[in-house]
Write a protein that holds these residues in place. Structure first.
Motif, PDB file in Angstrom:
ATOM      1  N   ALA A  68      -1.292  -5.501  22.934  1.00 54.88           N
ATOM      2  CA  ALA A  68      -3.214  -5.256  22.442  1.00 54.88           C
ATOM      3  C   ALA A  68      -3.506  -6.490  23.338  1.00 54.88           C
ATOM      4  CB  ALA A  68      -3.878  -5.212  21.045  1.00 54.88           C
ATOM      5  N   HIS A  69      -5.126  -5.748  23.890  1.00 56.49           N
ATOM      6  CA  HIS A  69      -5.530  -6.752  24.161  1.00 56.49           C
ATOM      7  C   HIS A  69      -6.313  -8.198  22.853  1.00 56.49           C
ATOM      8  CE1 HIS A  69     -10.419  -7.462  24.493  1.00 56.49           C
ATOM      9  NE2 HIS A  69      -9.872  -8.526  25.575  1.00 56.49           N
ATOM     10  N   PHE A  70      -6.616  -8.140  23.472  1.00 59.34           N
ATOM     11  CA  PHE A  70      -7.255  -9.662  22.048  1.00 59.34           C
ATOM     12  C   PHE A  70      -8.298  -9.812  22.099  1.00 59.34           C
ATOM     13  CE2 PHE A  70      -7.721 -13.473  19.363  1.00 59.34           C
ATOM     14  CZ  PHE A  70      -7.444 -12.950  17.650  1.00 59.34           C
ATOM     15  N   TYR A  71      -8.728 -10.180  23.491  1.00 58.78           N
ATOM     16  CA  TYR A  71     -10.677 -11.124  23.054  1.00 58.78           C
ATOM     17  C   TYR A  71     -11.039 -11.071  24.498  1.00 58.78           C
ATOM     18  CZ  TYR A  71     -14.478 -14.457  23.479  1.00 58.78           C
ATOM     19  OH  TYR A  71     -15.407 -15.065  23.477  1.00 58.78           O
ATOM     20  N   THR A  72     -11.707 -11.015  25.586  1.00 61.62           N
ATOM     21  CA  THR A  72     -12.506 -11.587  26.712  1.00 61.62           C
ATOM     22  C   THR A  72     -13.779 -12.277  26.477  1.00 61.62           C
ATOM     23  OG1 THR A  72     -11.167  -9.295  27.579  1.00 61.62           O
ATOM     24  CG2 THR A  72     -13.505 -10.688  28.677  1.00 61.62           C
ATOM     25  N   THR A  73     -13.592 -13.131  27.338  1.00 62.36           N
ATOM     26  CA  THR A  73     -15.315 -14.067  27.262  1.00 62.36           C
ATOM     27  C   THR A  73     -16.456 -13.606  26.415  1.00 62.36           C
ATOM     28  OG1 THR A  73     -13.716 -15.692  28.362  1.00 62.36           O
ATOM     29  CG2 THR A  73     -15.903 -16.489  27.815  1.00 62.36           C
ATOM     30  N   ALA A 124       2.855 -23.419  14.464  1.00 59.08           N
ATOM     31  CA  ALA A 124       2.250 -22.604  13.352  1.00 59.08           C
ATOM     32  C   ALA A 124       0.543 -22.820  13.521  1.00 59.08           C
ATOM     33  CB  ALA A 124       2.766 -23.581  12.439  1.00 59.08           C
ATOM     34  N   ILE A 125       0.456 -21.508  13.450  1.00 56.84           N
ATOM     35  CA  ILE A 125      -1.046 -20.926  13.505  1.00 56.84           C
ATOM     36  C   ILE A 125      -1.640 -20.919  12.808  1.00 56.84           C
ATOM     37  CG2 ILE A 125      -2.432 -18.252  13.679  1.00 56.84           C
ATOM     38  CD1 ILE A 125      -0.058 -17.368  15.011  1.00 56.84           C
ATOM     39  N   GLU A 126      -1.142 -21.203  11.672  1.00 54.19           N
ATOM     40  CA  GLU A 126      -1.575 -22.181  10.010  1.00 54.19           C
ATOM     41  C   GLU A 126      -2.022 -23.412  10.121  1.00 54.19           C
ATOM     42  OE1 GLU A 126       0.361 -23.096   6.190  1.00 54.19           O
ATOM     43  OE2 GLU A 126       0.459 -20.900   6.477  1.00 54.19           O
ATOM     44  N   SER A 127      -1.577 -24.075  10.811  1.00 49.43           N
ATOM     45  CA  SER A 127      -1.227 -25.433  11.342  1.00 49.43           C
ATOM     46  C   SER A 127      -2.394 -26.532  12.182  1.00 49.43           C
ATOM     47  CB  SER A 127      -0.047 -26.245  10.886  1.00 49.43           C
ATOM     48  OG  SER A 127       0.744 -26.096  11.883  1.00 49.43           O
ATOM     49  N   LEU A 128      -2.313 -25.501  13.193  1.00 47.10           N
ATOM     50  CA  LEU A 128      -2.972 -25.591  14.654  1.00 47.10           C
ATOM     51  C   LEU A 128      -4.818 -25.199  14.136  1.00 47.10           C
ATOM     52  CD1 LEU A 128      -2.551 -23.319  17.232  1.00 47.10           C
ATOM     53  CD2 LEU A 128      -1.904 -25.720  17.138  1.00 47.10           C
ATOM     54  N   LEU A 142      -8.194 -19.503  18.432  1.00 48.63           N
ATOM     55  CA  LEU A 142      -7.909 -19.536  17.814  1.00 48.63           C
ATOM     56  C   LEU A 142      -8.400 -19.247  17.041  1.00 48.63           C
ATOM     57  CD1 LEU A 142      -5.447 -21.157  16.688  1.00 48.63           C
ATOM     58  CD2 LEU A 142      -6.728 -23.166  16.145  1.00 48.63           C
ATOM     59  N   GLU A 143      -9.367 -19.269  16.327  1.00 52.24           N
ATOM     60  CA  GLU A 143     -10.136 -19.221  15.609  1.00 52.24           C
ATOM     61  C   GLU A 143     -10.481 -17.503  14.527  1.00 52.24           C
ATOM     62  OE1 GLU A 143     -13.379 -20.851  15.880  1.00 52.24           O
ATOM     63  OE2 GLU A 143     -13.327 -23.625  14.965  1.00 52.24           O
ATOM     64  N   LEU A 144     -10.053 -16.990  16.040  1.00 57.13           N
ATOM     65  CA  LEU A 144      -9.882 -16.011  16.057  1.00 57.13           C
ATOM     66  C   LEU A 144      -8.965 -15.220  14.990  1.00 57.13           C
ATOM     67  CD1 LEU A 144     -12.157 -14.491  19.558  1.00 57.13           C
ATOM     68  CD2 LEU A 144     -13.073 -14.278  16.973  1.00 57.13           C
ATOM     69  N   LEU A 145      -7.780 -15.879  15.677  1.00 55.77           N
ATOM     70  CA  LEU A 145      -6.161 -15.312  15.335  1.00 55.77           C
ATOM     71  C   LEU A 145      -6.284 -16.017  14.526  1.00 55.77           C
ATOM     72  CD1 LEU A 145      -3.608 -14.522  16.409  1.00 55.77           C
ATOM     73  CD2 LEU A 145      -2.959 -17.025  17.630  1.00 55.77           C
TER      74      LEU A 145
END
Length: 149
Positions: A68-73, A124-128, A142-145
């Motif tokens: 899927a597309h996730f984000y575009t600036t 790990a995403i949660e630790s980033l 990252l914040e959106l993810l």
């Protein structure tokens, strides 16, 4: 009116494994160390998905498919390395059946100060945290993810 030559279009992939870790890359390019998501620049004549598949093949020697597309600036971001250029970054969620072939390290910035040096890590995403990434757009992604998990 801005001619298209004033834009730098970058395409990145968010590859997440079953442990909820995302693949990131540490690189030495243009005289600096950087940490970012895998991907790179759109070349003339290719589409964004074709670009991302090429980048993963070139950098990791794996095939990816687009989930899927996730984000575009969606705001103005001046390109860091290119004078008078606006950066547009496009992020896709990707998957691969070749995930076990990816050469990774657990050591941060374990690369030489040589142009083009690169190493990949699962984190790990949660630790980033956003400060682990070099560029503002990766920090926002990252914040959106994290918000979608």
């Amino acid at each position: 009116m801005n001619p298209s030559g004033h834009f730098n279009i970058r395409v990145y992939g968010l590859l997440i494994n079953t442990l909820k870790q995302v693949l990131i890359t540490d690189e030495y390019r243009m005289g600096m160390y950087m940490t970012k998501f895998p991907g790179g620049g759109l070349e003339y004549g290719e589409g964004t998905i074709e670009c991302l598949k090429r980048e993963f093949k070139e950098e990791l020697d794996i095939n990816v498919s687009i989930k899927a597309h996730f984000y575009t600036t969606d705001y103005f971001q001046k390109a860091l390395f290119f004078k008078d250029m606006q950066l547009i970054s496009i992020y896709y969620l990707v998957e691969s059946t070749d995930i076990d072939k990816i050469p990774t390290t657990s050591v941060i910035n374990q690369i030489p100060k040589v142009e083009g040096a690169q190493a990949f890590r699962w984190v790990a995403i949660e630790s980033l945290t956003p400060d682990k990434f070099t560029f503002p757009i990766d920090q926002k992604v990252l914040e959106l993810l994290k918000a979608t998990l």
